[in-house]
Scaffold this motif. Sequence first.
Motif, mmCIF file in Angstrom:
data_model
loop_
_atom_site.group_PDB
_atom_site.id
_atom_site.type_symbol
_atom_site.label_atom_id
_atom_site.label_comp_id
_atom_site.label_asym_id
_atom_site.label_seq_id
_atom_site.Cartn_x
_atom_site.Cartn_y
_atom_site.Cartn_z
ATOM 1 N N ASP A 193 0.799 -1.229 0.000
ATOM 2 C CA ASP A 193 0.000 0.000 0.000
ATOM 3 C C ASP A 193 0.830 1.276 0.000
ATOM 4 O O ASP A 193 0.286 2.360 -0.219
ATOM 5 N N ASN A 194 2.134 1.167 0.226
ATOM 6 C CA ASN A 194 3.009 2.340 0.199
ATOM 7 C C ASN A 194 3.819 2.431 -1.094
ATOM 8 O O ASN A 194 4.750 3.230 -1.184
ATOM 9 N N GLN A 195 3.451 1.622 -2.081
ATOM 10 C CA GLN A 195 4.195 1.601 -3.337
ATOM 11 C C GLN A 195 3.319 2.036 -4.511
ATOM 12 O O GLN A 195 2.082 2.021 -4.426
ATOM 13 N N MET A 196 3.995 2.407 -5.600
ATOM 14 C CA MET A 196 3.290 2.821 -6.817
ATOM 15 C C MET A 196 4.210 2.594 -8.003
ATOM 16 O O MET A 196 5.442 2.663 -7.878
ATOM 17 N N ILE A 197 3.611 2.320 -9.156
ATOM 18 C CA ILE A 197 4.366 2.212 -10.406
ATOM 19 C C ILE A 197 4.048 3.423 -11.269
ATOM 20 O O ILE A 197 2.886 3.721 -11.545
ATOM 21 N N SER A 198 5.098 4.128 -11.661
ATOM 22 C CA SER A 198 4.959 5.296 -12.521
ATOM 23 C C SER A 198 5.389 4.910 -13.935
ATOM 24 O O SER A 198 6.506 4.445 -14.143
ATOM 25 N N TYR A 199 4.488 5.082 -14.895
ATOM 26 C CA TYR A 199 4.758 4.711 -16.282
ATOM 27 C C TYR A 199 4.517 5.943 -17.145
ATOM 28 O O TYR A 199 3.378 6.374 -17.339
ATOM 29 N N VAL A 200 5.600 6.528 -17.621
ATOM 30 C CA VAL A 200 5.510 7.778 -18.360
ATOM 31 C C VAL A 200 6.202 7.631 -19.708
ATOM 32 O O VAL A 200 7.418 7.442 -19.780
ATOM 33 N N ASP A 201 5.410 7.695 -20.764
ATOM 34 C CA ASP A 201 5.929 7.631 -22.129
ATOM 35 C C ASP A 201 6.872 6.451 -22.328
ATOM 36 O O ASP A 201 7.963 6.588 -22.892
ATOM 37 N N GLY A 202 6.474 5.283 -21.827
ATOM 38 C CA GLY A 202 7.238 4.062 -22.041
ATOM 39 C C GLY A 202 8.293 3.763 -20.997
ATOM 40 O O GLY A 202 8.903 2.695 -21.024
ATOM 41 N N LYS A 203 8.537 4.693 -20.079
ATOM 42 C CA LYS A 203 9.549 4.479 -19.052
ATOM 43 C C LYS A 203 8.873 4.165 -17.722
ATOM 44 O O LYS A 203 7.960 4.871 -17.296
ATOM 45 N N ILE A 204 9.353 3.094 -17.072
ATOM 46 C CA ILE A 204 8.744 2.641 -15.835
ATOM 47 C C ILE A 204 9.643 2.980 -14.648
ATOM 48 O O ILE A 204 10.868 2.904 -14.729
ATOM 49 N N HIS A 205 9.009 3.411 -13.556
ATOM 50 C CA HIS A 205 9.740 3.847 -12.363
ATOM 51 C C HIS A 205 8.975 3.348 -11.144
ATOM 52 O O HIS A 205 7.752 3.483 -11.075
#
Length: 221
Positions: A193-205
């Motif tokens: 619950d303290n995590q997230m996946i950021s996906y911006v223009d093909g790049k994952i973070h």
Amino acid sequence: MKLLLASQGFLTKEIASEVETVVGKNLNEINIAIVNESYLELDRDKDKRWVIKELSCLEKYIGGRIDFIDFKRLPKDEISKRIEQADLIYFVGGKQNVLARIIREYDLKDIIDKMIKSKVIMGTSAGSIIWGKQIESETYFNKNVKDIVDRDYGIVDFNIIPHYLRKGREKWNQEFLSRTLKDEKFPIYAINDNQMISYVDGKIHFIGGEPVVFGKKVLII
């Protein structure tokens, strides 16, 4: 395409900071539109206290206008206008497959496709899962997935398992997920619950630490 796929929303400053970065505005200036149909169809015996907690976190961090979009009640032109006025479209979790069904039944695909191209989308739990590839394991779902008509929207080649190792979800531990998801052809990221996946223009973070990965271990982007 800008996607923020979380388990439980604005629970940490790190998640809030990433939202600020991806939207490109200070949190105090971000306008948000909330889509909340998924939790409205949860079983009557399920406690909905988590919804209050999640929305109160939004109020704590977001300083701009907070709006709601009702996909089932509002006419399409009004939905479009509310999306256009928002910087961040926030999909609350709840019952899986509800959003995909509503998008089909109310003929909203053209609006959603445009939103994906022009807006930052953030989802939590089921509100995140809809944007990923569909898990096919019937053991994982304990049901025949072929019988499910509306399953996902599928705009990225991975998916998430939310609430990883949360109390009350002990069944979905690493051993069970490794066994039931071993034949999936794409990465499945288990996040707490303290995590997230950021996906911006093909790049994952990854926000809040590296997730545990099941299915295909490597995502080629």
